[in-house]
Scaffold this motif. Structure first.
Motif, PDB file in Angstrom:
ATOM      1  N   LEU A  15       0.656  -1.179  -0.212  1.00  0.00           N
ATOM      2  CA  LEU A  15       0.076  -0.002  -0.017  1.00  0.00           C
ATOM      3  C   LEU A  15       0.921   1.244  -0.123  1.00  0.00           C
ATOM      4  CD1 LEU A  15      -2.959   1.371   0.256  1.00  0.00           C
ATOM      5  CD2 LEU A  15      -2.897   1.164   2.561  1.00  0.00           C
ATOM      6  N   PHE A  16       2.025   1.349   0.707  1.00  0.00           N
ATOM      7  CA  PHE A  16       2.808   2.310   1.113  1.00  0.00           C
ATOM      8  C   PHE A  16       3.468   2.757  -0.457  1.00  0.00           C
ATOM      9  CE2 PHE A  16       7.084   4.174   1.016  1.00  0.00           C
ATOM     10  CZ  PHE A  16       6.698   5.396   1.436  1.00  0.00           C
ATOM     11  N   GLU A  17       3.887   1.493  -1.024  1.00  0.00           N
ATOM     12  CA  GLU A  17       4.970   1.776  -2.306  1.00  0.00           C
ATOM     13  C   GLU A  17       3.915   2.563  -3.508  1.00  0.00           C
ATOM     14  OE1 GLU A  17       7.684   2.291  -3.102  1.00  0.00           O
ATOM     15  OE2 GLU A  17       7.680   1.813  -5.308  1.00  0.00           O
ATOM     16  N   TYR A  18       2.791   1.664  -3.330  1.00  0.00           N
ATOM     17  CA  TYR A  18       1.796   2.011  -4.735  1.00  0.00           C
ATOM     18  C   TYR A  18       1.130   3.261  -4.506  1.00  0.00           C
ATOM     19  CZ  TYR A  18       3.453  -2.605  -6.499  1.00  0.00           C
ATOM     20  OH  TYR A  18       4.294  -3.572  -6.819  1.00  0.00           O
ATOM     21  N   ILE A  19       0.905   3.744  -3.291  1.00  0.00           N
ATOM     22  CA  ILE A  19       0.429   4.994  -3.208  1.00  0.00           C
ATOM     23  C   ILE A  19       1.399   6.148  -3.302  1.00  0.00           C
ATOM     24  CG2 ILE A  19      -0.631   6.719  -1.548  1.00  0.00           C
ATOM     25  CD1 ILE A  19      -2.718   4.582  -2.099  1.00  0.00           C
ATOM     26  N   SER A  74      -6.781  12.347   5.718  1.00  0.00           N
ATOM     27  CA  SER A  74      -5.847  12.435   6.691  1.00  0.00           C
ATOM     28  C   SER A  74      -5.389  11.048   7.040  1.00  0.00           C
ATOM     29  CB  SER A  74      -6.619  13.063   7.749  1.00  0.00           C
ATOM     30  OG  SER A  74      -7.652  12.503   8.051  1.00  0.00           O
ATOM     31  N   HIS A  75      -6.304  10.026   7.157  1.00  0.00           N
ATOM     32  CA  HIS A  75      -5.926   8.719   7.504  1.00  0.00           C
ATOM     33  C   HIS A  75      -4.838   8.034   6.863  1.00  0.00           C
ATOM     34  CE1 HIS A  75      -9.517   9.316   9.654  1.00  0.00           C
ATOM     35  NE2 HIS A  75      -9.166   8.280  10.623  1.00  0.00           N
ATOM     36  N   LEU A  76      -5.131   8.165   5.433  1.00  0.00           N
ATOM     37  CA  LEU A  76      -3.947   7.718   4.368  1.00  0.00           C
ATOM     38  C   LEU A  76      -2.556   8.671   4.545  1.00  0.00           C
ATOM     39  CD1 LEU A  76      -3.997   5.491   2.443  1.00  0.00           C
ATOM     40  CD2 LEU A  76      -5.053   7.227   0.694  1.00  0.00           C
ATOM     41  N   LYS A  77      -2.930   9.924   4.845  1.00  0.00           N
ATOM     42  CA  LYS A  77      -1.488  10.857   5.017  1.00  0.00           C
ATOM     43  C   LYS A  77      -0.845  10.415   6.215  1.00  0.00           C
ATOM     44  CE  LYS A  77      -0.162  15.771   4.979  1.00  0.00           C
ATOM     45  NZ  LYS A  77      -0.502  17.030   4.834  1.00  0.00           N
ATOM     46  N   LYS A  93       3.028   8.792   6.391  1.00  0.00           N
ATOM     47  CA  LYS A  93       3.964   9.444   7.639  1.00  0.00           C
ATOM     48  C   LYS A  93       4.650   8.339   8.313  1.00  0.00           C
ATOM     49  CE  LYS A  93       4.338  13.425  10.495  1.00  0.00           C
ATOM     50  NZ  LYS A  93       4.733  12.754  11.810  1.00  0.00           N
ATOM     51  N   HIS A  94       3.672   7.612   8.953  1.00  0.00           N
ATOM     52  CA  HIS A  94       4.043   6.614   9.872  1.00  0.00           C
ATOM     53  C   HIS A  94       4.981   5.692   9.146  1.00  0.00           C
ATOM     54  CE1 HIS A  94       1.772   3.713  12.898  1.00  0.00           C
ATOM     55  NE2 HIS A  94       3.051   3.732  13.201  1.00  0.00           N
ATOM     56  N   PHE A  95       4.619   5.388   8.133  1.00  0.00           N
ATOM     57  CA  PHE A  95       5.519   4.134   7.395  1.00  0.00           C
ATOM     58  C   PHE A  95       6.854   4.696   7.114  1.00  0.00           C
ATOM     59  CE2 PHE A  95       7.226   1.750   3.985  1.00  0.00           C
ATOM     60  CZ  PHE A  95       6.946   0.394   4.212  1.00  0.00           C
ATOM     61  N   LYS A 142       9.931  14.987   0.508  1.00  0.00           N
ATOM     62  CA  LYS A 142       9.481  14.196   1.529  1.00  0.00           C
ATOM     63  C   LYS A 142      10.580  14.008   2.430  1.00  0.00           C
ATOM     64  CE  LYS A 142       5.073  13.290   1.146  1.00  0.00           C
ATOM     65  NZ  LYS A 142       4.876  14.461   1.282  1.00  0.00           N
ATOM     66  N   ALA A 143      10.520  13.904   3.821  1.00  0.00           N
ATOM     67  CA  ALA A 143      11.754  13.737   4.865  1.00  0.00           C
ATOM     68  C   ALA A 143      11.998  12.281   4.592  1.00  0.00           C
ATOM     69  CB  ALA A 143      10.992  14.052   6.126  1.00  0.00           C
TER      70      ALA A 143
END
Ligand SMILES: N[C@@H](CCC(=O)N[C@@H](CS)C(=O)NCC(=O)O)C(=O)O
Length: 241
Positions: free
Chosen positions: A177-181, A196-199, A203-205, A240-241
């Protein structure tokens, strides 16, 4: 048949992951391997430059690797030789206990893996084979398919309310999910702001300590797509950080 690095990796009992020298369909598995600190050998194939964009580096080896269904990516784990990116990701996830705690979780993880893969395939269509021109197709993709899918993922995350997408523990679904988003966000970083949840998930990942260096270095220096693509064939700088 095998190069010196593959032979060395095999003699050390290491895994080998073969793919183009891009993120593409191998990156979720690479992320999982880095997360689990698994020593493995990346066997990279490099596409030739324009105008031919030769794939000979791969085609000269394709039928000689002992693969039942020769393709990229492939994974060698001892005498196990696999192709199909989702099969490889799920195999690695089972090996490292990242495929859920029960049948129900495993089914949901598989669903998120498939759903994310379908979105990545749609992105590929825009990047490699735009129907009109890239700018038109990109805009249309963002406004229709991507908006629709981001909303579904957002609602899913909101509904499940777990620390990760399918569980309070990280699972294979999260790497995919992270990579493809993230690949889709290359088109326009700001799209995520509406979700917001996806964002928060993204970030969390990015903050996973085991992945911090990999994400900032190797991963960030690898193009999304092959050279022949209209978009993503070279590294796109990120804020991105
Ligand atoms: N369904 C396959 C698709 C594999 C695929 O299309 N691989 C592309 C790169 S993304 C390729 O270049 N394959 C080499 C070939 O066709 O020989 C998967 O998910 O792994």
């Amino acid at each position: 048949m095998c190069n010196i690095y593959t032979l060395m990796a095999q003699s050390k009992g290491q895994l080998t992951l073969g793919y183009w020298a891009i993120r593409g369909l191998a990156e979720p598995s690479r992320l999982l391997l880095h997360y689990t600190k698994t020593p493995y050998n990346d066997e990279f194939y490099v596409q030739g430059d324009a105008p031919e964009y030769s794939r000979d580096e791969w085609f000269s080896k394709k039928s000689k690797l002992g693969l039942d269904f020769p393709n990229l990516p492939y994974l060698f784990d001892g005498d196990i030789k696999l192709t199909q990116s989702k099969t490889i990701l799920c195999y690695l996830a089972r090996k490292y206990h990242l495929m859920g705690k029960n049948e129900r979780e495993e089914a949901v993880i598989s669903m998120i893996i498939d759903q994310s893969h379908d979105l990545r395939s749609e992105l590929n269509g825009v990047c490699y084979h735009p129907k009109e021109d890239f700018a038109t197709d990109k805009q249309q993709f963002i406004e229709t398919k991507l908006t629709e899918q981001l909303k579904l993922f957002e609602d899913f995350l909101k509904k499940t309310g777990k620390k990760w997408s399918c569980s309070d523990d990280i699972t294979a679904a999260d790497f995919q999910l992270f990579e493809y988003i993230d690949s889709c966000l290359m088109l326009d970083e700001s799209i995520i702001d509406k979700y917001s949840h996806l964002k928060n998930f993204m970030k969390h990942f990015r903050e996973i300590p085991e992945l911090e260096n990999y994400l900032k270095q190797e991963h960030a220096q690898r193009p999304l797509n092959n050279k022949v693509a209209i978009f993503g064939g070279t590294v796109i700088p990120r804020n991105k950080a």
